[in-house]
Design an enzyme around this catalytic site. Structure first.
Site, mmCIF file in Angstrom:
data_model
loop_
_atom_site.group_PDB
_atom_site.id
_atom_site.type_symbol
_atom_site.label_atom_id
_atom_site.label_comp_id
_atom_site.label_asym_id
_atom_site.label_seq_id
_atom_site.Cartn_x
_atom_site.Cartn_y
_atom_site.Cartn_z
ATOM 1 N N HIS A 66 11.768 10.789 52.178
ATOM 2 C CA HIS A 66 11.826 10.246 50.815
ATOM 3 C C HIS A 66 13.111 9.429 50.630
ATOM 4 O O HIS A 66 13.066 8.275 50.196
ATOM 5 C CB HIS A 66 11.769 11.421 49.823
ATOM 6 C CG HIS A 66 12.024 11.052 48.390
ATOM 7 N ND1 HIS A 66 11.080 11.204 47.409
ATOM 8 C CD2 HIS A 66 13.129 10.550 47.770
ATOM 9 C CE1 HIS A 66 11.595 10.811 46.248
ATOM 10 N NE2 HIS A 66 12.833 10.406 46.446
ATOM 11 N N GLU A 67 14.243 10.008 51.002
ATOM 12 C CA GLU A 67 15.523 9.303 50.829
ATOM 13 C C GLU A 67 15.605 8.079 51.738
ATOM 14 O O GLU A 67 16.150 7.050 51.353
ATOM 15 C CB GLU A 67 16.700 10.248 51.098
ATOM 16 C CG GLU A 67 16.814 11.414 50.114
ATOM 17 C CD GLU A 67 16.882 10.971 48.665
ATOM 18 O OE1 GLU A 67 17.441 9.886 48.389
ATOM 19 O OE2 GLU A 67 16.375 11.710 47.797
ATOM 20 N N HIS A 70 14.102 5.061 50.145
ATOM 21 C CA HIS A 70 15.048 4.370 49.246
ATOM 22 C C HIS A 70 16.012 3.510 50.070
ATOM 23 O O HIS A 70 16.266 2.351 49.748
ATOM 24 C CB HIS A 70 15.904 5.373 48.469
ATOM 25 C CG HIS A 70 15.174 6.146 47.419
ATOM 26 N ND1 HIS A 70 14.483 5.558 46.395
ATOM 27 C CD2 HIS A 70 15.053 7.485 47.221
ATOM 28 C CE1 HIS A 70 13.962 6.503 45.615
ATOM 29 N NE2 HIS A 70 14.290 7.680 46.095
HETATM 30 ZN ZN ZN Z 1 14.172 9.544 45.186
#
Ligand code: ZN
Length: 376
Positions: A66-67, A70
């Site tokens: 998830h990170e 980004h």
């Molecule tokens: Zn996030």
């Protein structure tokens, strides 16, 4: 939030753990082992504990993914990413610059929940393909693990879409308002307000539930609300600073008069006559009037005191060509980033080979205060 345990690098991004993560990792493993036992009492202890540990590790791997999503969008949009840190309440990707436009902000925010949702959907699809019929708890280990991972990742996607800073939803909301109004400042204010209202509502609701007998779940919610509230204030303050400095160049704010000391001066004299009398920490060392280097209490502290009378400032100074410098056309925000990275409070400003001035953190801070006071 600094990582205390370093795990390695993926795509040039450093992955690390904060100590608080260990606590939550233990909690999740224990609670998983309990859940497995409750639903499949026939499983051996080795099986349920082993599965709990593997599931917890995969859960944290999915937070890293998830990170990373980004981080990758940030990199594609030209924003440098330093590290990803896992801590008690999830992960943080440390992106060194704020988005310069609304679209970047929007995509950088929304990619995280999309990633978590996709991971969750894939896990659930495999679980169903393995013969799972919702809502019963799978009897075999692999589907049990995948079902849990699927649900938690979809839950994570939903939680992150709460439109409050610093959650992803807050970024998305800010991006959308910025996109529509064209006003980054207003978008920041509105997104921060919404985040604070939501965080406050979570605290009130959590405490209310606690007194109605919801127990630890109520307190947990209030705690997350409190965390969101303080984090949203912090990220709001940070954004106000970088917006206040947008467009400002080092040359606009540097100080042109800086204290100088002759390179032949010995440390004893320098400390007694200059350093401790003026309160100035950052001195420019000159030879025949030409700047040669800089000296601060850090360089002097490295020399034993009894050597001070026999050591000149030129012996211990940092030569100008070996020092990180900026030029008058550098954006102030970039100078602040350099100072943060190198852990410095001042930087020499060099123009056409000569020293043009100094820029310091405290000076920039005062500038922000003045501008804020006058609503500039
Ligand atoms: Zn996030």
């Amino acid at each position: 939030m600094k990582a205390q345990i370093k795990l390695g690098r993926i795509f040039g991004v450093e992955i690390g753990l904060h100590y608080s993560w260990l606590l939550i990792a233990l909690l999740i493993t224990f609670s998983l082992a309990g859940t497995f036992h409750k639903n499949n009492p026939g499983w051996s202890d080795e099986l349920r504990w082993g599965l709990a540990i593997v599931t917890a590790i995969l859960f944290f791997a999915s937070i890293v993914v998830h990170e990373l999503s980004h981080a990758l969008v940030a990199k594609l949009r030209g924003l440098p990413v330093r590290s990803i840190t896992l801590f008690a309440l999830g992960g943080i990707a440390q992106i060194e610059k704020e988005a310069a436009d609304a679209k970047t902000e929007f995509w950088m925010g929304i990619i995280g929940p999309i990633t978590s949702f996709v991971i969750g959907a894939i896990c659930l699809a495999i679980t169903i393909a393995l013969g799972w019929t919702p809502p019963e708890f799978p009897q075999r280990p692999l589907p049990a693990m995948l079902m849990w991972l699927g649900l938690i990742n979809i839950g994570l996607a939903a939680f992150n879409m709460i439109p409050g800073f610093p959650l992803d939803g807050g970024r998305v909301l800010r991006g959308i308002i910025w996109w529509i109004t064209g006003n980054a400042k207003r978008a920041t204010t509105i997104a921060a307000r919404v985040g604070q209202v939501i965080a406050f509502a979570m605290i009130v609701y959590g405490v209310f539930q606690f007194f109605r007998g919801a127990g630890i779940n109520g307190l947990w919610m209030a705690f997350i609300g409190w965390f969101l509230l303080s984090a949203s204030r912090e990220s709001y303050a940070q954004m106000v600073i970088s917006e206040g400095l947008r467009g400002l160049l080092v040359g606009d704010v540097m100080s042109r008069d800086f204290p100088v000391v002759d390179s032949y001066t010995n440390l004893q004299t320098f400390v007694e006559e200059n350093l401790t009398r003026t309160g100035q920490r950052f001195w420019v060392v000159t030879l025949n009037g030409q700047p040669e280097g800089i000296i601060t209490p850090n360089e002097i502290g490295a020399v034993p005191r009894n050597r001070w009378p026999y050591t000149t400032v030129a012996d211990v100074m940092r030569p100008l060509d070996a020092t990180r410098t900026v030029n008058p056309n550098t954006p102030v925000t970039e100078a602040l980033e350099v100072m943060a990275q190198q852990d410095l409070n001042q930087l020499p400003v060099v123009s056409e080979g000569g020293l043009a001035g100094l820029i310091s953190r405290s000076h920039i801070l005062q500038l922000i205060q003045t501008r804020a006071q006058l609503h500039l």
